[in-house]
Design an enzyme around this catalytic site. Structure first.
Site, PDB file in Angstrom:
ATOM      1  CB  THR A  27       4.904 -18.248   5.166  1.00 40.89           C
ATOM      2  OG1 THR A  27       3.927 -18.920   5.972  1.00 40.89           O
ATOM      3  CG2 THR A  27       4.746 -16.753   5.330  1.00 40.89           C
ATOM      4  CG  HIS A 121      -4.430  -5.872  -0.569  1.00 42.62           C
ATOM      5  ND1 HIS A 121      -4.000  -6.455   0.608  1.00 42.62           N
ATOM      6  CD2 HIS A 121      -5.210  -4.826  -0.192  1.00 42.62           C
ATOM      7  CE1 HIS A 121      -4.493  -5.789   1.634  1.00 42.62           C
ATOM      8  NE2 HIS A 121      -5.234  -4.798   1.172  1.00 42.62           N
ATOM      9  CB  CYS A 129      -2.519   0.021 -20.879  1.00 40.15           C
ATOM     10  SG  CYS A 129      -2.301   1.654 -21.634  1.00 40.15           S
ATOM     11  CB  CYS A 149       0.341  -0.111 -23.465  1.00 38.95           C
ATOM     12  SG  CYS A 149      -1.113  -0.570 -24.441  1.00 38.95           S
ATOM     13  CB  CYS A 152      -1.432   3.300 -25.156  1.00 37.18           C
ATOM     14  SG  CYS A 152      -3.174   2.887 -25.332  1.00 37.18           S
ATOM     15  CG  ASN A 214      -1.960 -15.250  12.626  1.00 37.28           C
ATOM     16  OD1 ASN A 214      -1.677 -15.428  11.441  1.00 37.28           O
ATOM     17  ND2 ASN A 214      -1.383 -14.309  13.352  1.00 37.28           N
TER      18      ASN A 214
END
EC number: 2.3.1.286
Length: 244
Positions: A27, A121, A129, A149, A152, A214
């Site tokens: 942040t 994550h 692709c 792609c 492809c 935190n």
């Protein structure tokens, strides 16, 4: 001795540190905290639907439009590591390993120069692709409204973990934590599973000292040896002085 002094003592004496980081770490770089009490996810719960693997498969064109808007991906290159990212990199030395397991998808730990990072994550910085697996850069992604792609011609899928996707980095993250002497958790509310399970498992390990810093209390605070509720940038300023 106050809590930050105790945490600094643990950081100085540990030969291996595992760090869990969340949105609160970024942040200060101007990136919104999507899950805090004032975060962007609280503005529109339908974002979870649109940022899902199901919606990507159902309507990839509209998915990409919403993805770029929700994550403000156009602004990604304007973001830079802040003092928290740099502090974690500075903790690395010949005598001390620092492993970072981050919920963040902004790539700022890598940009700060940290050498051992698990992007739990995924990352916004490239896309792949679904058919051939070829990766494409953020520049490539941004140059097309619906990136596809070059080989492809399939619509690319972002290299972030979408809702409904499997987490593939959990075992690697667990291994980093089990090899550490000290666990430091920074800027995360620990609301999201299975990421929160990493902290729970670590806090049950009798030989591992644990700390969380935190801005707000979390539902997992009771698990930790040391708990600090403070602005993260201010806490890191103090830790830097104490550790150096």
């Amino acid at each position: 001795m106050n809590l930050l002094e105790t945490i600094a003592l643990n950081l100085r004496s540990a030969s291996s540190i595992a760090v869990l980081t969340g949105a609160g770490v970024s942040t200060a770089s101007g990136i919104p905290d999507f899950r805090s009490s004032e975060g962007l996810w609280s503005e529109d719960q339908t974002r979870e639907y649109y940022m899902s693997s199901h919606y990507f498969s159902y309507n990839p064109e509209d998915f990409w439009k919403k993805y770029k808007a929700i994550f403000r991906i156009k602004l990604l290159k304007n973001y830079h590591p802040n003092k928290v990212h740099h502090f974690l990199q500075e903790l690395e030395s010949d005598e001390r390993d620092v492993s970072i397991i981050t919920q963040n998808v902004d790539g700022l730990h890598e940009k700060a120069g940290s050498s051992q990072i698990v992007e739990y994550h995924g990352t916004l910085n490239h896309a792949s692709c679904p058919k051939c697996g070829k990766k494409f850069s953020l520049d490539y992604v941004m140059n097309q409204p619906v990136p596809s792609c070059s080989h492809c011609h399939c619509v690319l899928k972002p290299d972030v973990v979408l809702f409904g996707d499997l987490i593939t980095a959990h075992e690697e993250a667990e291994k980093m934590i089990t090899q550490a002497d000290f666990l430091l958790v920074l800027g995360t509310s620990l609301l999201v599973t299975p990421f929160s399970l990493l902290a729970e498992q670590a806090c049950r390990h009798p030989a591992l000292s644990t700390a969380i810093i935190n801005n707000e209390p979390t539902g997992k605070d009771h698990l930790f040896d040391y708990v600090v509720h403070q602005d993260l940038s201010a806490a890191v300023d103090t830790l830097r002085e104490l550790v150096s």
